[in-house]
Design an enzyme around this catalytic site. Structure first.
Site, PDB file in Angstrom:
ATOM      1  N   THR A 122      -7.565  -4.279  13.387  1.00  0.00           N
ATOM      2  CA  THR A 122      -7.321  -2.889  12.355  1.00  0.00           C
ATOM      3  C   THR A 122      -9.091  -2.327  11.703  1.00  0.00           C
ATOM      4  O   THR A 122      -9.676  -2.077  12.479  1.00  0.00           O
ATOM      5  CB  THR A 122      -6.961  -2.339  11.376  1.00  0.00           C
ATOM      6  OG1 THR A 122      -5.484  -3.084  11.546  1.00  0.00           O
ATOM      7  CG2 THR A 122      -6.686  -1.136  10.853  1.00  0.00           C
ATOM      8  N   TRP A 164      -1.172 -10.583  14.937  1.00  0.00           N
ATOM      9  CA  TRP A 164      -1.379  -9.174  15.195  1.00  0.00           C
ATOM     10  C   TRP A 164      -1.937  -9.541  16.570  1.00  0.00           C
ATOM     11  O   TRP A 164      -1.550  -9.179  17.257  1.00  0.00           O
ATOM     12  CB  TRP A 164      -2.826  -8.579  14.557  1.00  0.00           C
ATOM     13  CG  TRP A 164      -2.163  -7.636  13.445  1.00  0.00           C
ATOM     14  CD1 TRP A 164      -1.757  -6.806  13.340  1.00  0.00           C
ATOM     15  CD2 TRP A 164      -1.774  -8.312  12.468  1.00  0.00           C
ATOM     16  NE1 TRP A 164      -1.494  -5.854  12.590  1.00  0.00           N
ATOM     17  CE2 TRP A 164      -1.451  -6.635  11.808  1.00  0.00           C
ATOM     18  CE3 TRP A 164      -1.018  -8.955  11.910  1.00  0.00           C
ATOM     19  CZ2 TRP A 164      -0.586  -6.990   9.928  1.00  0.00           C
ATOM     20  CZ3 TRP A 164      -0.391  -9.351  10.739  1.00  0.00           C
ATOM     21  CH2 TRP A 164      -0.084  -8.321   9.823  1.00  0.00           C
ATOM     22  N   ASN A 210       2.777  -8.051  15.508  1.00  0.00           N
ATOM     23  CA  ASN A 210       3.389  -7.075  14.935  1.00  0.00           C
ATOM     24  C   ASN A 210       3.018  -5.866  15.405  1.00  0.00           C
ATOM     25  O   ASN A 210       1.962  -5.175  16.460  1.00  0.00           O
ATOM     26  CB  ASN A 210       1.960  -6.783  13.623  1.00  0.00           C
ATOM     27  CG  ASN A 210       1.519  -5.692  12.897  1.00  0.00           C
ATOM     28  OD1 ASN A 210       2.675  -5.791  12.231  1.00  0.00           O
ATOM     29  ND2 ASN A 210       0.488  -5.315  13.007  1.00  0.00           N
ATOM     30  N   GLU A 211       3.924  -4.802  15.012  1.00  0.00           N
ATOM     31  CA  GLU A 211       4.134  -3.049  15.740  1.00  0.00           C
ATOM     32  C   GLU A 211       3.793  -3.902  17.279  1.00  0.00           C
ATOM     33  O   GLU A 211       3.178  -3.073  18.234  1.00  0.00           O
ATOM     34  CB  GLU A 211       3.357  -2.689  15.326  1.00  0.00           C
ATOM     35  CG  GLU A 211       2.828  -2.423  14.371  1.00  0.00           C
ATOM     36  CD  GLU A 211       1.936  -1.343  13.554  1.00  0.00           C
ATOM     37  OE1 GLU A 211       1.302  -0.864  13.818  1.00  0.00           O
ATOM     38  OE2 GLU A 211       2.498  -1.506  11.830  1.00  0.00           O
ATOM     39  N   GLU A 287       5.650  -2.959   6.166  1.00  0.00           N
ATOM     40  CA  GLU A 287       4.522  -3.182   5.245  1.00  0.00           C
ATOM     41  C   GLU A 287       4.078  -1.450   5.451  1.00  0.00           C
ATOM     42  O   GLU A 287       5.383  -0.772   5.971  1.00  0.00           O
ATOM     43  CB  GLU A 287       4.078  -2.969   6.897  1.00  0.00           C
ATOM     44  CG  GLU A 287       2.261  -2.624   7.085  1.00  0.00           C
ATOM     45  CD  GLU A 287       1.168  -2.400   8.034  1.00  0.00           C
ATOM     46  OE1 GLU A 287       1.077  -3.845   9.031  1.00  0.00           O
ATOM     47  OE2 GLU A 287       0.741  -1.895   8.746  1.00  0.00           O
ATOM     48  N   ARG A 409       2.050   7.846   6.060  1.00  0.00           N
ATOM     49  CA  ARG A 409       2.485   7.954   7.255  1.00  0.00           C
ATOM     50  C   ARG A 409       3.788   7.877   6.450  1.00  0.00           C
ATOM     51  O   ARG A 409       3.594   6.187   5.839  1.00  0.00           O
ATOM     52  CB  ARG A 409       1.690   7.260   8.297  1.00  0.00           C
ATOM     53  CG  ARG A 409       2.275   5.586   8.682  1.00  0.00           C
ATOM     54  CD  ARG A 409       1.644   4.638   9.563  1.00  0.00           C
ATOM     55  NE  ARG A 409       0.162   4.732   9.572  1.00  0.00           N
ATOM     56  CZ  ARG A 409      -0.755   3.856   9.357  1.00  0.00           C
ATOM     57  NH1 ARG A 409      -0.319   3.154   8.447  1.00  0.00           N
ATOM     58  NH2 ARG A 409      -1.206   4.317   9.835  1.00  0.00           N
TER      59      ARG A 409
END
Length: 696
Positions: A122, A164, A210-211, A287, A409
């Site tokens: 990120t 990640w 992650n995601e 998160e 979001r």
């Protein structure tokens, strides 16, 4: 309404008025007098309006709700605590106190950290404990240090690890961590083991990826391996993305259902789905928040901490990110609970979300239990109530309005909140409570002169009943606990820009951290290095160490790059000694006016001065080397030290090699400003020394 009026009303009107209504209903003179006085602040109401107060029962006679698991924050995803480690004392310790010290500031219950994977996640990259298959080092980066500092302040804090990115060797050439699940499990369990072996840290929870996608075979093997290595206490969270498809997969696969302890969803918008509820597992917003840390960010955080449970049965909420300790012009600048992005000055700021956090964290603990209650206020807003099972009760109320509590979001659908009167009825084991301590916040969006986490006079409870006059954009904590505190240190030093004359020779014999101060890696990893093969002036250097593209989470660039300095720099002279280790096709650069990083690193522009092992040089307007401004022969060789100098002045750029002009007066119109940077042509070993920038 001005913040001072809100604070004054909170003492004189809101609480005394509630006491008058309930404890002195036989004395109408006082009732009318107080109503008249209160109305001058916009909070008064008559006896008829008092009778219209909505009723909210709080009862434990018929059972309790879900167990509360805590409020936490994420360090990582990525490099969000990068600048924190460089802070001088006492400011670094003060920042850590505001985050982790019980009954002090945010008093967080949980700390979630990135398991560094050498990839962009990120706002930068975090180093792996295993860059290569035969490499293990459990002292890289700063997450180990941060976890120890958190534990030092709160021994009961829960620790969570989540990858990640992964080093490239795990995928054996593929950008995928699940083709060889035994290798990935070994890598993750080694991190958990290293935390204990080298830092005496017990990891409480571990995530998957992650995601990104989950793999049932991998999750089952992870559980088996944890149990085999006496790590039964480590609980598995999956899948740190959405409620689906993990929930359906668990319902269809009993073994998968058995090994997953918590379903974690990201940015759920306070909602869950039926399949997740049917699993009967703990549900977490693993998160959330991710919003600029002003009053609106505080409103977002106040709303989701309450409503994640009220609307979605989530028993934990974790904010991204812990502290904004990365360059603000990187993506999602100032999206931390507080701001600490100037180690060179010592300046930091305790932002409103810290005190909104305290409304919950200072008066609850993991292991407390939610009461069964509807949780919705009649005219908008929400409340939750929790108990420790020992007679203590904490109630948190929020009345955040739509425009003042939008998170980044997901999209927040319209809703309305208005002033209201709320009467709470304490029943069951709480019926005999005589008084509640009160902590109050009022977010002010006009002057940003908010009232934040202020103690008010205790409210009297008459025969299990009390009434509050609630305005919009407020947070109340009412509790039997008397331990809450709002600590403040002396004002930190004033904000200052990054030093315009900055040098680093990297001559650190035993560095406390593996990375040099203020360099923020955006692709690749730059670490302190002892160059034992050089008997001269370059024994201690900074080395780029990632030689294989990682299993990426974001779109890492094809070139490695580390940025430093002030994004507003226009004119600058950058000098650095460079050492190309890769023969034939190796290369390095220094750069100025670098305009991008983080998840947008592939589109980074600037003025880049490259030299290559084949003896050529190139000047480009971008990191990808597609915009060529100048090229030619330089005579640079690999495994030899050279000195590069780049000067940017106005719309002109010039470069020197080993003190002699190599190219001059190349037009440099865009970008007009940006950071300084160093980097390499590809994922390759290369060294840097004696970095110096003078800028304006």
């Amino acid at each position: 309404m001005a913040a001072s009026a809100a604070g004054g009303m909170g003492v004189a009107g809101v609480l005394l008025w509630g006491w008058v209504l309930l404890g002195c209903v036989w004395c109408p003179g006082l009732l009318e007098a107080d109503a008249s006085r209160s109305s001058s602040h916009g909070h008064g109401h008559s006896r008829s309006s008092a009778r219209a107060a909505a009723a909210y029962p709080l009862d434990d006679l018929h059972g309790l709700g879900r167990e509360f698991d805590g409020i936490g924050a994420v360090s990582g995803g990525g490099a969000t605590s990068r600048l924190l480690v460089n802070y001088p004392e006492p400011y670094r310790s003060q920042i850590l106190d505001f985050l982790f010290m019980p009954n002090f500031g945010a008093s967080l219950h949980m700390l979630k950290v990135e398991i560094g994977g050498d990839g962009q996640s990120t706002d930068g990259t975090e180093p792996s404990h295993m860059h290569y298959e035969n490499d293990e080092n459990y002292f890289r980066g700063y997450e180990w240090w941060l976890m120890k500092e958190a534990k030092k302040r709160n021994p009961n804090i829960k620790l969570i690890g989540l990858p990640w990115a992964f080093p490239g060797w795990i995928g054996r050439g593929e950008n995928w961590p699940y083709d060889y699940p035994d290798v990935t499990v070994y890598y993750i369990v080694s991190w958990i083991w290293g935390a204990k072996q080298y830092h005496d840290l017990d990891i409480d929870y571990i995530g998957i990826w992650n995601e990104r996608s989950f793999n049932s075979k991998y999750i089952k093997l992870l559980r088996y391996t944890l149990d085999k290595h006496d790590l039964q206490h480590v609980r598995i969270i999956a899948s740190d993305r959405l409620w689906e498809p993990i929930s359906i997969a668990m319902l269809l696969d009993s073994e998968l259902h058995r090994v997953i302890d918590i379903i974690g969803a990201h940015y759920p918008g306070t909602k869950t789905v039926d399949a997740a509820l049917l699993t009967k597992k703990k549900l977490w917003s693993s998160e959330d928040y991710s919003t600029f840390n002003d009053e609106v960010g505080a409103g977002c955080w106040a709303r989701v901490m309450n409503q994640n449970y009220v609307n979605g049965n989530m028993s934990a909420t974790i904010a991204w990110n812990l502290v904004s300790s990365y360059y603000e012009k990187l993506p999602f600048g100032r999206n931390g609970l507080m701001t600490a992005q100037e180690p060179w000055s010592g300046h930091y700021k305790v932002e409103p979300p810290i005190w909104i956090t305290a409304h919950t964290t200072q008066f609850t603990q993991p292991g407390w239990t939610y009461l069964q209650a509807d949780g919705h206020l009649k005219k908008g807003g929400s409340y939750v109530a929790l108990t420790d099972g020992l007679g203590n009760l904490t109630i948190i109320i929020e009345t955040m309005t739509h425009n003042h509590s939008e998170c980044i979001r997901p999209r927040l659908l319209p809703f309305s909140v208005s002033s209201q009167i709320a009467t709470f009825y304490l029943k069951g084991s709480f019926h005999n409570v005589k008084a509640l301590q009160v902590w109050y916040s009022k977010l002010d969006f006009g002057s940003a002169n908010s009232t934040l986490f202020q103690p008010l006079s205790p409210i009297e409870v008459f025969e299990g009943t009390f009434t509050l006059n609630l305005d919009v954009d407020e947070v109340y904590t009412l509790t039997t606990l008397k331990t809450g505190q709002k600590h403040m240190y002396r004002e930190p030093p004033p904000s200052q820009p990054f030093p315009s004359n900055y040098k680093d020779d990297f001559n650190i014999r035993n560095p406390a951290f593996s990375e040099a101060p203020n360099f923020a890696d955006q692709t690749g990893v730059f670490e302190y290095f002892v160059n034992t093969s050089d008997p001269g002036d370059h024994i201690y250097t900074l080395r780029q160490v990632v030689v294989q593209r990682p299993i990426t989470w974001a779109s890492d660039a094809d070139q490695t790059i580390s940025i430093i300095g002030d994004f507003n720099w226009v004119n600058m002279t950058i000098t650095c000694d460079i050492y190309i280790e890769r023969p034939h096709d190796g290369g390095v650069f220094i750069a100025g006016r670098v305009d991008n990083g983080g998840i947008y690193v592939r589109r980074t522009k600037g003025i880049f001065f490259w030299v290559f092992a084949d003896g050529t040089y190139r000047v480009t307007g971008d990191l990808a080397r597609k915009v060529v401004l100048m090229k030619g022969l330089a005579g640079v060789r690999d495994r030899t030290w050279h000195t590069l100098t780049l000067t940017l002045k106005g719309s002109s750029a010039s470069g020197w090699l080993n003190g002699y002009p190599l190219w001059e007066n190349v037009p440099a119109f865009k970008p007009s400003n940006g950071w300084a940077a160093i980097g390499t042509r590809s994922f390759e070993f290369a060294q840097f020394d004696n970095f110096h920038v003078e800028a304006s």
